[in-house]
Design a protein around this motif. Sequence first.
Motif, PDB file in Angstrom:
ATOM      1  N   GLY A 101       0.828  -1.203   0.000  1.00  0.00           N
ATOM      2  CA  GLY A 101       0.000   0.000   0.000  1.00  0.00           C
ATOM      3  C   GLY A 101       0.861   1.250   0.000  1.00  0.00           C
ATOM      4  N   LEU A 102       0.482   2.228  -0.815  1.00  0.00           N
ATOM      5  CA  LEU A 102       1.176   3.514  -0.875  1.00  0.00           C
ATOM      6  C   LEU A 102       0.167   4.632  -0.655  1.00  0.00           C
ATOM      7  CD1 LEU A 102       3.304   3.092  -4.140  1.00  0.00           C
ATOM      8  CD2 LEU A 102       4.079   2.700  -1.810  1.00  0.00           C
ATOM      9  N   GLU A 103       0.636   5.716  -0.083  1.00  0.00           N
ATOM     10  CA  GLU A 103      -0.166   6.935  -0.029  1.00  0.00           C
ATOM     11  C   GLU A 103       0.688   8.089  -0.520  1.00  0.00           C
ATOM     12  OE1 GLU A 103      -2.247  10.154   3.047  1.00  0.00           O
ATOM     13  OE2 GLU A 103      -1.092   8.457   3.835  1.00  0.00           O
ATOM     14  N   ILE A 104       0.130   8.901  -1.430  1.00  0.00           N
ATOM     15  CA  ILE A 104       0.802  10.128  -1.819  1.00  0.00           C
ATOM     16  C   ILE A 104      -0.054  11.280  -1.335  1.00  0.00           C
ATOM     17  CG2 ILE A 104      -0.254  10.056  -4.149  1.00  0.00           C
ATOM     18  CD1 ILE A 104       2.420  11.483  -5.061  1.00  0.00           C
ATOM     19  N   ASN A 105       0.572  12.178  -0.590  1.00  0.00           N
ATOM     20  CA  ASN A 105      -0.143  13.335  -0.071  1.00  0.00           C
ATOM     21  C   ASN A 105       0.646  14.596  -0.425  1.00  0.00           C
ATOM     22  OD1 ASN A 105      -2.022  14.930   1.647  1.00  0.00           O
ATOM     23  ND2 ASN A 105      -2.579  12.900   2.420  1.00  0.00           N
ATOM     24  N   VAL A 106       0.232  15.719   0.088  1.00  0.00           N
ATOM     25  CA  VAL A 106       0.820  16.993  -0.308  1.00  0.00           C
ATOM     26  C   VAL A 106       2.332  17.021  -0.083  1.00  0.00           C
ATOM     27  CG1 VAL A 106       0.881  19.463   0.237  1.00  0.00           C
ATOM     28  CG2 VAL A 106      -1.310  18.289  -0.013  1.00  0.00           C
ATOM     29  N   ASP A 107       2.774  16.495   1.059  1.00  0.00           N
ATOM     30  CA  ASP A 107       4.188  16.636   1.383  1.00  0.00           C
ATOM     31  C   ASP A 107       4.867  15.339   1.818  1.00  0.00           C
ATOM     32  OD1 ASP A 107       2.736  16.523   3.697  1.00  0.00           O
ATOM     33  OD2 ASP A 107       3.241  18.546   4.372  1.00  0.00           O
ATOM     34  N   TYR A 108       4.298  14.205   1.473  1.00  0.00           N
ATOM     35  CA  TYR A 108       4.972  12.945   1.780  1.00  0.00           C
ATOM     36  C   TYR A 108       4.386  11.793   0.973  1.00  0.00           C
ATOM     37  CZ  TYR A 108       0.935  11.611   4.695  1.00  0.00           C
ATOM     38  OH  TYR A 108      -0.323  11.306   5.137  1.00  0.00           O
ATOM     39  N   ILE A 109       5.143  10.698   0.932  1.00  0.00           N
ATOM     40  CA  ILE A 109       4.683   9.411   0.417  1.00  0.00           C
ATOM     41  C   ILE A 109       4.908   8.399   1.527  1.00  0.00           C
ATOM     42  CG2 ILE A 109       5.100   7.550  -1.253  1.00  0.00           C
ATOM     43  CD1 ILE A 109       6.035   9.685  -3.234  1.00  0.00           C
ATOM     44  N   SER A 110       3.875   7.638   1.860  1.00  0.00           N
ATOM     45  CA  SER A 110       4.032   6.606   2.883  1.00  0.00           C
ATOM     46  C   SER A 110       3.858   5.235   2.249  1.00  0.00           C
ATOM     47  CB  SER A 110       3.036   6.791   4.029  1.00  0.00           C
ATOM     48  OG  SER A 110       1.714   6.568   3.601  1.00  0.00           O
ATOM     49  N   VAL A 111       4.501   4.233   2.857  1.00  0.00           N
ATOM     50  CA  VAL A 111       4.534   2.872   2.330  1.00  0.00           C
ATOM     51  C   VAL A 111       4.204   1.900   3.450  1.00  0.00           C
ATOM     52  CG1 VAL A 111       5.944   1.126   1.164  1.00  0.00           C
ATOM     53  CG2 VAL A 111       6.396   3.550   0.763  1.00  0.00           C
ATOM     54  N   HIS A 112       3.372   0.920   3.136  1.00  0.00           N
ATOM     55  CA  HIS A 112       3.107  -0.178   4.078  1.00  0.00           C
ATOM     56  C   HIS A 112       3.012  -1.466   3.276  1.00  0.00           C
ATOM     57  CE1 HIS A 112       1.505  -2.071   7.775  1.00  0.00           C
ATOM     58  NE2 HIS A 112       0.871  -2.840   6.913  1.00  0.00           N
ATOM     59  N   GLY A 113       3.902  -2.398   3.567  1.00  0.00           N
ATOM     60  CA  GLY A 113       3.879  -3.695   2.906  1.00  0.00           C
ATOM     61  C   GLY A 113       3.758  -4.802   3.926  1.00  0.00           C
ATOM     62  N   SER A 114       2.893  -5.773   3.676  1.00  0.00           N
ATOM     63  CA  SER A 114       2.697  -6.890   4.594  1.00  0.00           C
ATOM     64  C   SER A 114       2.516  -8.168   3.796  1.00  0.00           C
ATOM     65  CB  SER A 114       1.469  -6.656   5.483  1.00  0.00           C
ATOM     66  OG  SER A 114       0.280  -6.712   4.710  1.00  0.00           O
ATOM     67  N   ASP A 115       2.557  -9.309   4.491  1.00  0.00           N
ATOM     68  CA  ASP A 115       2.192 -10.550   3.830  1.00  0.00           C
ATOM     69  C   ASP A 115       0.725 -10.836   4.120  1.00  0.00           C
ATOM     70  OD1 ASP A 115       2.000 -11.696   6.360  1.00  0.00           O
ATOM     71  OD2 ASP A 115       3.888 -12.802   6.205  1.00  0.00           O
ATOM     72  N   LEU A 116       0.232 -11.950   3.606  1.00  0.00           N
ATOM     73  CA  LEU A 116      -1.194 -12.250   3.705  1.00  0.00           C
ATOM     74  C   LEU A 116      -1.637 -12.411   5.149  1.00  0.00           C
ATOM     75  CD1 LEU A 116      -3.496 -12.678   1.645  1.00  0.00           C
ATOM     76  CD2 LEU A 116      -3.146 -15.134   1.911  1.00  0.00           C
ATOM     77  N   ARG A 125       7.987   6.415   5.585  1.00  0.00           N
ATOM     78  CA  ARG A 125       7.393   7.620   5.015  1.00  0.00           C
ATOM     79  C   ARG A 125       8.523   8.520   4.584  1.00  0.00           C
ATOM     80  NH1 ARG A 125       4.620   9.112   9.073  1.00  0.00           N
ATOM     81  NH2 ARG A 125       5.869  10.874   9.788  1.00  0.00           N
ATOM     82  N   VAL A 126       8.405   9.091   3.395  1.00  0.00           N
ATOM     83  CA  VAL A 126       9.452   9.960   2.883  1.00  0.00           C
ATOM     84  C   VAL A 126       8.848  11.322   2.545  1.00  0.00           C
ATOM     85  CG1 VAL A 126      10.862   8.090   1.967  1.00  0.00           C
ATOM     86  CG2 VAL A 126       9.117   9.092   0.513  1.00  0.00           C
ATOM     87  N   GLY A 127       9.586  12.379   2.866  1.00  0.00           N
ATOM     88  CA  GLY A 127       9.134  13.715   2.527  1.00  0.00           C
ATOM     89  C   GLY A 127       9.190  13.937   1.028  1.00  0.00           C
ATOM     90  N   PHE A 128       8.148  14.552   0.484  1.00  0.00           N
ATOM     91  CA  PHE A 128       8.097  14.800  -0.964  1.00  0.00           C
ATOM     92  C   PHE A 128       7.083  15.898  -1.245  1.00  0.00           C
ATOM     93  CE2 PHE A 128       5.916  13.727  -5.046  1.00  0.00           C
ATOM     94  CZ  PHE A 128       6.949  14.116  -5.885  1.00  0.00           C
ATOM     95  N   ASP A 129       7.481  16.890  -2.013  1.00  0.00           N
ATOM     96  CA  ASP A 129       6.579  17.972  -2.418  1.00  0.00           C
ATOM     97  C   ASP A 129       5.830  17.529  -3.668  1.00  0.00           C
ATOM     98  OD1 ASP A 129       5.281  20.266  -3.184  1.00  0.00           O
ATOM     99  OD2 ASP A 129       6.996  21.581  -2.835  1.00  0.00           O
ATOM    100  N   ALA A 130       4.625  17.041  -3.470  1.00  0.00           N
ATOM    101  CA  ALA A 130       3.853  16.489  -4.582  1.00  0.00           C
ATOM    102  C   ALA A 130       3.262  17.553  -5.491  1.00  0.00           C
ATOM    103  CB  ALA A 130       2.724  15.595  -4.044  1.00  0.00           C
ATOM    104  N   ILE A 131       3.281  18.791  -5.052  1.00  0.00           N
ATOM    105  CA  ILE A 131       2.698  19.865  -5.859  1.00  0.00           C
ATOM    106  C   ILE A 131       3.722  20.454  -6.813  1.00  0.00           C
ATOM    107  CG2 ILE A 131       1.534  22.106  -5.787  1.00  0.00           C
ATOM    108  CD1 ILE A 131       0.586  21.402  -2.976  1.00  0.00           C
ATOM    109  N   ALA A 181      -8.085  16.112  -7.405  1.00  0.00           N
ATOM    110  CA  ALA A 181      -7.385  16.175  -6.119  1.00  0.00           C
ATOM    111  C   ALA A 181      -6.955  17.624  -5.915  1.00  0.00           C
ATOM    112  CB  ALA A 181      -6.183  15.238  -6.110  1.00  0.00           C
ATOM    113  N   PRO A 182      -7.809  18.452  -5.299  1.00  0.00           N
ATOM    114  CA  PRO A 182      -7.557  19.895  -5.251  1.00  0.00           C
ATOM    115  C   PRO A 182      -6.253  20.283  -4.580  1.00  0.00           C
ATOM    116  CG  PRO A 182      -9.372  19.274  -3.774  1.00  0.00           C
ATOM    117  CD  PRO A 182      -9.079  18.098  -4.635  1.00  0.00           C
ATOM    118  N   ASN A 183      -5.871  19.578  -3.514  1.00  0.00           N
ATOM    119  CA  ASN A 183      -4.645  19.962  -2.814  1.00  0.00           C
ATOM    120  C   ASN A 183      -3.379  19.509  -3.526  1.00  0.00           C
ATOM    121  OD1 ASN A 183      -5.877  21.323  -0.634  1.00  0.00           O
ATOM    122  ND2 ASN A 183      -6.427  19.371   0.295  1.00  0.00           N
ATOM    123  N   LEU A 184      -3.528  18.619  -4.517  1.00  0.00           N
ATOM    124  CA  LEU A 184      -2.390  18.213  -5.346  1.00  0.00           C
ATOM    125  C   LEU A 184      -2.391  18.924  -6.696  1.00  0.00           C
ATOM    126  CD1 LEU A 184      -2.358  14.320  -4.775  1.00  0.00           C
ATOM    127  CD2 LEU A 184      -0.971  16.058  -3.619  1.00  0.00           C
ATOM    128  N   GLY A 185      -3.543  19.489  -7.059  1.00  0.00           N
ATOM    129  CA  GLY A 185      -3.661  20.124  -8.371  1.00  0.00           C
ATOM    130  C   GLY A 185      -3.809  19.122  -9.501  1.00  0.00           C
TER     131      GLY A 185
END
Length: 429
Positions: A101-116, A125-131, A181-185
């Motif tokens: 699973g990934l999430e991209i938001n205004v100022d970060y990308i988060s990652v979660h990986g699991s097995d079944l 989570r890594v800082g990233f300016d998505a705009i 996605a208004p906050n990402l443009g």
Amino acid sequence: MTRVTRKHNLTHAAGTASPTSSPMVRQTNLSLVLRHLRDHVSQSRADIAEVTGLHRATVSNLVSELLDRRLVREIGTEHVGAIGRPRRPLALHGAHVGALGLEINVDYISVHGSDLGGRVLVERRVGFDAIAGGPDRALRVLSRVALEAVEAMKRAEAVPAGLGVAVPGLVDVARGVVTFAPNLGWHDLPLAARLSAALGPWSVPVSVDNDANLAAVAEHTSGVAAGTPHLVYLTGEVGVGGGIFVDGKLLRGADGFAGEVGHLPVDPEGARCGCGRYGCWETKVGLAALVRTVMPGHAYQPADLPVSDPEERATEIARGLAAGDRRMMDAVAQVGRWLGLGGSILANLFNPRAIVVGGYFATLAEWLLPHAQAELERLVVARSANQCRFIASDLGFGAASRGAASMVVNRLIDHPTMIINPLPRLLAN
């Protein structure tokens, strides 16, 4: 992993002795067994037969196939009474099958990986300016982060059989398109198709959903109010989204866009929102609004400034509150009252038992939620709605990526015969 017991809706003919009456019935029954084991720490074949209503011979046959597929495992023996054969408890396994699973938001990308089985394999989570770089750069970074996560999961001998992506905006889930996605443009971005193409040889299903919906799934599955049938989850990000559970099911609405609570109009004379309207709820309670008030030098704006993780900003505000900073305390109290006002609207509409708040709302819960709860109780109409409580999430800023991985797991459990072991092919790449 938290286990939540639920009642199953049986779709088979209870007591049917033949385990192979049709491929679809067999897949349904395999899924039924897997879901039962997911919701319980361990169960014997006899326990599964008793709860599901399947014939014992059918359960034995289904379990044999699941053992062959390495989706369940036996975990020793247990003795019931003084006589009779010992039972062999079963547990969900699937250590070779991953969900990312990934999430991209205004100022970060988060990652979660699991097995079944729920074993966490990667979480970051890594800082990233998505705009600043627009959708093209965001897709490049997102695909790179995804492939790095795949490598980490491969080292644990599990490769994702699916990828879910959480986005703060309106999503056409069926097509994997971010419509707005208004906050990402972002407008009409075919995220699933483009990300799938960018991932190259790692060919797996890619799905996209709203971040609040996916965070709500994580909360309903394993959060502080897990199993609560009537639940609202609120993101505490730059913007504010909502995921709503009614009778234990995620509410999507006619077009899949339910839960855009951040754009409830609460102040006609208020500030302009990223959606282009004025006085939306998120202009009062979003992290961007609070930061603008108490940390004006670090306000969110299109500029070549270092990207600051939202948790860092929230933690800095928490330090100021703990130190008694009067300006911060007054600002947070005001946000709390607006949070309670919007919460009362949701309580009047959906009559939830809990409003779980994540993101920065959870970080500042000690100072924020007393004001929110008082305002909610003042404004709700029905007396029973006073039982609704604001509760701080304990899943942190990674709730949406966790929920995205959970949705992948749900799809895999729904279609267990489609699960193959991708590890040999990908280890060769």
